[in-house]
Design an enzyme around this catalytic site. Structure first.
Site, PDB file in Angstrom:
ATOM      1  CE1 TYR A   1       5.604   2.320   3.969  1.00 32.65           C
ATOM      2  CE2 TYR A   1       3.843   0.767   3.484  1.00 32.65           C
ATOM      3  CZ  TYR A   1       5.130   1.122   3.697  1.00 32.65           C
ATOM      4  OH  TYR A   1       6.032  -0.149   3.416  1.00 32.65           O
TER       5      TYR A   1
ATOM      6  CG  ASP B   1       3.172  -4.522   3.939  1.00 31.93           C
ATOM      7  OD1 ASP B   1       3.726  -4.906   5.226  1.00 31.93           O
ATOM      8  OD2 ASP B   1       3.707  -3.253   3.436  1.00 31.93           O
TER       9      ASP B   1
ATOM     10  CB  SER C   1      -2.005  -2.540  -7.880  1.00 34.77           C
ATOM     11  OG  SER C   1      -2.613  -1.856  -9.061  1.00 34.77           O
TER      12      SER C   1
ATOM     13  N   GLY D   1      -0.292   4.640  -1.752  1.00 36.74           N
ATOM     14  CA  GLY D   1      -1.779   4.668  -1.651  1.00 36.74           C
ATOM     15  C   GLY D   1      -2.412   5.502  -0.538  1.00 36.74           C
TER      16      GLY D   1
ATOM     17  CD  GLN E   1      -3.209  -7.303 -15.136  1.00 35.22           C
ATOM     18  OE1 GLN E   1      -2.016  -7.506 -15.230  1.00 35.22           O
ATOM     19  NE2 GLN E   1      -3.809  -6.284 -15.825  1.00 35.22           N
ATOM     20  CG  ASN E   2      -0.668  -7.400  -9.384  1.00 34.28           C
ATOM     21  OD1 ASN E   2      -0.193  -7.753 -10.723  1.00 34.28           O
ATOM     22  ND2 ASN E   2      -0.296  -6.129  -8.880  1.00 34.28           N
TER      23      ASN E   2
ATOM     24  NE  ARG F   1      -1.571  -0.721 -12.830  1.00 29.18           N
ATOM     25  CZ  ARG F   1      -2.232   0.118 -13.492  1.00 29.18           C
ATOM     26  NH1 ARG F   1      -2.629   0.227 -14.746  1.00 29.18           N
ATOM     27  NH2 ARG F   1      -2.512   1.511 -12.906  1.00 29.18           N
TER      28      ARG F   1
ATOM     29  CB  THR G   1      -0.755   0.166   1.015  1.00 28.94           C
ATOM     30  OG1 THR G   1      -0.068   0.278   2.572  1.00 28.94           O
ATOM     31  CG2 THR G   1      -1.979  -1.092   1.250  1.00 28.94           C
TER      32      THR G   1
ATOM     33  CG  HIS H   1       9.179   0.562   8.297  1.00 25.32           C
ATOM     34  ND1 HIS H   1       8.209   1.313   7.984  1.00 25.32           N
ATOM     35  CD2 HIS H   1       9.865   0.205   6.960  1.00 25.32           C
ATOM     36  CE1 HIS H   1       8.198   1.302   6.752  1.00 25.32           C
ATOM     37  NE2 HIS H   1       9.135   0.438   6.001  1.00 25.32           N
TER      38      HIS H   1
ATOM     39  NE  ARG I   1      10.376  -0.665  -8.713  1.00 25.76           N
ATOM     40  CZ  ARG I   1       9.332  -1.016  -7.893  1.00 25.76           C
ATOM     41  NH1 ARG I   1       9.030  -0.243  -6.979  1.00 25.76           N
ATOM     42  NH2 ARG I   1       8.687  -2.127  -7.852  1.00 25.76           N
TER      43      ARG I   1
ATOM     44  CG  ASN J   1      -5.375  -0.306 -12.245  1.00 20.71           C
ATOM     45  OD1 ASN J   1      -5.818  -1.431 -12.532  1.00 20.71           O
ATOM     46  ND2 ASN J   1      -5.743   0.848 -13.212  1.00 20.71           N
TER      47      ASN J   1
ATOM     48  CE  LYS K   1       6.212  -2.972   6.349  1.00 21.14           C
ATOM     49  NZ  LYS K   1       5.176  -2.148   5.335  1.00 21.14           N
TER      50      LYS K   1
HETATM   51  N1  NAP Z   1       9.430  -2.720   4.474  1.00 23.94           N
HETATM   52  C1  NAP Z   1       9.942  -1.838   3.672  1.00 23.94           C
HETATM   53  O1  NAP Z   1      10.764  -1.100   3.997  1.00 23.94           O
HETATM   54  C2  NAP Z   1       9.211  -1.530   2.265  1.00 23.94           C
HETATM   55  C3  NAP Z   1      10.016  -0.985   1.363  1.00 23.94           C
HETATM   56  C4  NAP Z   1       9.163  -0.673   0.105  1.00 23.94           C
HETATM   57  C5  NAP Z   1       7.954  -1.450  -0.149  1.00 23.94           C
HETATM   58  N2  NAP Z   1       7.311  -1.894   0.978  1.00 23.94           N
HETATM   59  C6  NAP Z   1       6.079  -2.723   0.655  1.00 23.94           C
HETATM   60  O2  NAP Z   1       5.939  -3.454  -0.451  1.00 23.94           O
HETATM   61  C7  NAP Z   1       5.024  -3.078  -1.199  1.00 23.94           C
HETATM   62  C8  NAP Z   1       5.233  -3.039  -2.588  1.00 23.94           C
HETATM   63  O3  NAP Z   1       6.733  -2.674  -3.270  1.00 23.94           O
HETATM   64  P1  NAP Z   1       6.434  -1.102  -4.055  1.00 23.94           P
HETATM   65  O4  NAP Z   1       5.274  -0.580  -3.919  1.00 23.94           O
HETATM   66  O5  NAP Z   1       7.818  -0.710  -3.876  1.00 23.94           O
HETATM   67  O6  NAP Z   1       6.697  -1.924  -5.451  1.00 23.94           O
HETATM   68  P2  NAP Z   1       5.779  -2.935  -6.288  1.00 23.94           P
HETATM   69  O7  NAP Z   1       4.652  -3.325  -5.771  1.00 23.94           O
HETATM   70  O8  NAP Z   1       6.846  -3.780  -6.846  1.00 23.94           O
HETATM   71  O9  NAP Z   1       5.438  -2.392  -7.611  1.00 23.94           O
HETATM   72  C9  NAP Z   1       4.479  -1.264  -7.323  1.00 23.94           C
HETATM   73  C10 NAP Z   1       4.208  -0.179  -8.615  1.00 23.94           C
HETATM   74  O10 NAP Z   1       3.960  -1.051  -9.657  1.00 23.94           O
HETATM   75  C11 NAP Z   1       2.561  -0.900 -10.281  1.00 23.94           C
HETATM   76  N3  NAP Z   1       2.046  -2.049 -10.818  1.00 23.94           N
HETATM   77  C12 NAP Z   1       1.508  -2.888  -9.780  1.00 23.94           C
HETATM   78  N4  NAP Z   1       0.938  -3.803 -10.501  1.00 23.94           N
HETATM   79  C13 NAP Z   1       1.173  -3.810 -11.769  1.00 23.94           C
HETATM   80  C14 NAP Z   1       1.030  -4.807 -12.830  1.00 23.94           C
HETATM   81  N5  NAP Z   1       0.460  -5.665 -12.868  1.00 23.94           N
HETATM   82  N6  NAP Z   1       1.294  -4.267 -13.991  1.00 23.94           N
HETATM   83  C15 NAP Z   1       1.976  -2.904 -14.349  1.00 23.94           C
HETATM   84  N7  NAP Z   1       2.149  -2.079 -13.182  1.00 23.94           N
HETATM   85  C16 NAP Z   1       1.955  -2.569 -11.874  1.00 23.94           C
HETATM   86  C17 NAP Z   1       1.872  -0.075  -9.305  1.00 23.94           C
HETATM   87  O11 NAP Z   1       1.175   1.143 -10.037  1.00 23.94           O
HETATM   88  P3  NAP Z   1      -0.555   1.192  -9.861  1.00 23.94           P
HETATM   89  O12 NAP Z   1      -0.762   1.390  -8.217  1.00 23.94           O
HETATM   90  O13 NAP Z   1      -0.880   2.345 -10.686  1.00 23.94           O
HETATM   91  O14 NAP Z   1      -0.943  -0.443 -10.531  1.00 23.94           O
HETATM   92  C18 NAP Z   1       3.200   0.548  -8.700  1.00 23.94           C
HETATM   93  O15 NAP Z   1       3.479   1.685  -9.462  1.00 23.94           O
HETATM   94  C19 NAP Z   1       4.842  -1.405  -0.810  1.00 23.94           C
HETATM   95  O16 NAP Z   1       3.696  -0.891  -1.156  1.00 23.94           O
HETATM   96  C20 NAP Z   1       4.803  -1.479   0.783  1.00 23.94           C
HETATM   97  O17 NAP Z   1       3.663  -2.068   1.180  1.00 23.94           O
HETATM   98  C21 NAP Z   1       8.009  -2.092   2.245  1.00 23.94           C
END
Ligand code: NAP
Ligand code: NAG
Ligand code: NAG
Length: 308
Positions: free
Chosen positions: A70, A65, A272, A44, A280-281, A277, A41, A132, A227, A274, A99
């Site tokens: 956030y 999560d 996501s 978001g 799909q995920n 998406r 999330t 965290h 990114r 969206n 977290k």
């Molecule tokens: N513990 C930590 O330190 C830490 C650090 C980073 C992240 N996190 C957690 O991990 C989660 C995921 O990591 P993340 O947000 O960095 O990256 P991610 O989930 O790998 O990628 C998210 C991005 O991909 C897009 N997306 C999602 N599904 C898609 C698909 N099927 N096709 C094309 N694009 C797609 C999303 O846009 P749309 O929303 O527009 O679809 C968003 O821009 C975070 O949201 C957070 O909850 C934790």
């Protein structure tokens, strides 16, 4: 109940099963169960985030999560209240992870920080509370010097109070995790770390698995998604190797890289907001990769973080 009513009820049940995916769970080292896919999330917010929780639960997500960092716990809380009030799920069907941020690492700050998160989420407990990061900070963001073993004592208190069913860490390396295991009553149930095709973390992941600690994989889509970096390593969305695997299973390349993490025994947390998406995920549970395909994807590794 008449036969006609019964068959309508059964038919409705079948329709529900057909529209929402059932995500499998695994047992954590404390005996609690965790769904092996979560909705990420980060970034978001607002009404979009509230709406996203509704879409996600309708699609079959049960694990969400978030983090105090956030600033979306209140929005997620509104969404959770809605899906429960609508009768889509009960609280106990959901698995909510949040977290502790770096500026609340003193032992006596942990339970109050969790209570603030709970109040924003509108919940009596979270299923999983994570430190965290091992780094501690003062309120003004300057580095503090608090030993994460002290923070962990606060986490254990949170678990004893029933405010967190399970406790764990995020962004810890093997040495740091082993130091907690060696010096505490409760081992971490989870380590949440960055893992994707360009950053496979094979040693760290197998160290955690050997310790019985579940791995949540963040940024699971790696560089398949934009990114904002000028130069990025493969694989990207149209990568030929991933496309070939995707075609074999009638899936997309993003579904292949998420399934890859599941087939390595991890819990991916794709974000996501969206509806299409996020559907799909979660559509990952009617295929799996061969060990050879997992090994092929491991070869993309260049140890590159998406945050560099
Ligand atoms: N513990 C930590 O330190 C830490 C650090 C980073 C992240 N996190 C957690 O991990 C989660 C995921 O990591 P993340 O947000 O960095 O990256 P991610 O989930 O790998 O990628 C998210 C991005 O991909 C897009 N997306 C999602 N599904 C898609 C698909 N099927 N096709 C094309 N694009 C797609 C999303 O846009 P749309 O929303 O527009 O679809 C968003 O821009 C975070 O949201 C957070 O909850 C934790
Ligand atoms: C997997 O299930 C989804 C719906 O949940 C369906 O659209 C898709 O065709 C199925 N794929 C395979 C390979 O069975
Ligand atoms: C990635 O890091 C691991 C562990 O430090 C190392 O063994 C491996 O050679 C590195 N791979 C690349 C491509 O840099």
């Amino acid at each position: 109940m008449g036969l006609r009513t019964l068959s309508i009820v059964l038919f409705a049940g079948v329709l529900n099963l057909a529209s929402a995916t059932v995500v499998p769970t695994i047992a954590l080292n404390d005996g609690n169960k965790i769904p092996i896919l979560a909705l990420g999330t980060y970034s978001g917010k607002g009404d979009k985030m509230r709406q996203t929780v509704n879409w996600a639960v309708e699609a079959g997500y049960r694990h969400i999560d978030t983090a105090s960092l956030y600033q979306n716990e209140a929005d997620i809380g509104k969404g959770i209240a809605e899906v429960i009030n609508k009768g889509l799920v009960k609280r106990e069907d959901l698995f909510i992870t949040t977290k502790l941020w770096n500026d609340k690492h003193r032992r006596d700050q942990v339970v109050p920080a969790l209570k603030e998160s709970l109040s924003r989420l509108g919940l009596q407990y979270v299923d999983l509370y994570l430190i965290h990061s091992p780094e501690s900070e003062n309120a003004d963001g300057t580095p503090a010097n608090i030993d994460y073993l002290d923070t962990w004592k606060g986490m254990e208190e949170a678990k004893q109070l029933g405010l967190a069913k399970s406790i764990g860490v995020s962004n810890f390396d093997t040495e740091q995790v082993k130091r907690i295991v060696k010096n505490s009553q409760t081992p971490p149930a989870v380590n949440q770390i960055e893992v994707h095709a360009a950053n496979t973390r094979e040693q760290l992941v197998s160290d955690m698995q050997n310790l019985g600690i579940a791995v949540m994989a963040y940024s699971p889509l790696g560089f398949l998604v934009n990114r904002g970096q000028a130069s990025v390593p493969p694989p990207q969305l149209d990568d030929p190797t991933l496309t070939k695997i995707a075609q074999k299973y009638g899936k997309s390349t993003t579904q292949v890289v998420l399934r890859y993490l599941i087939d390595r025994g991890m819990i991916p947390i794709p974000k996501s907001t969206n509806q299409d998406r996020l559907q799909q995920n979660i559509d990952l549970f009617n295929f799996s990769l061969t060990p050879e395909e997992v090994a092929t994807i491991n070869k993309f590794n260049v140890n590159k973080s998406v945050f560099e």
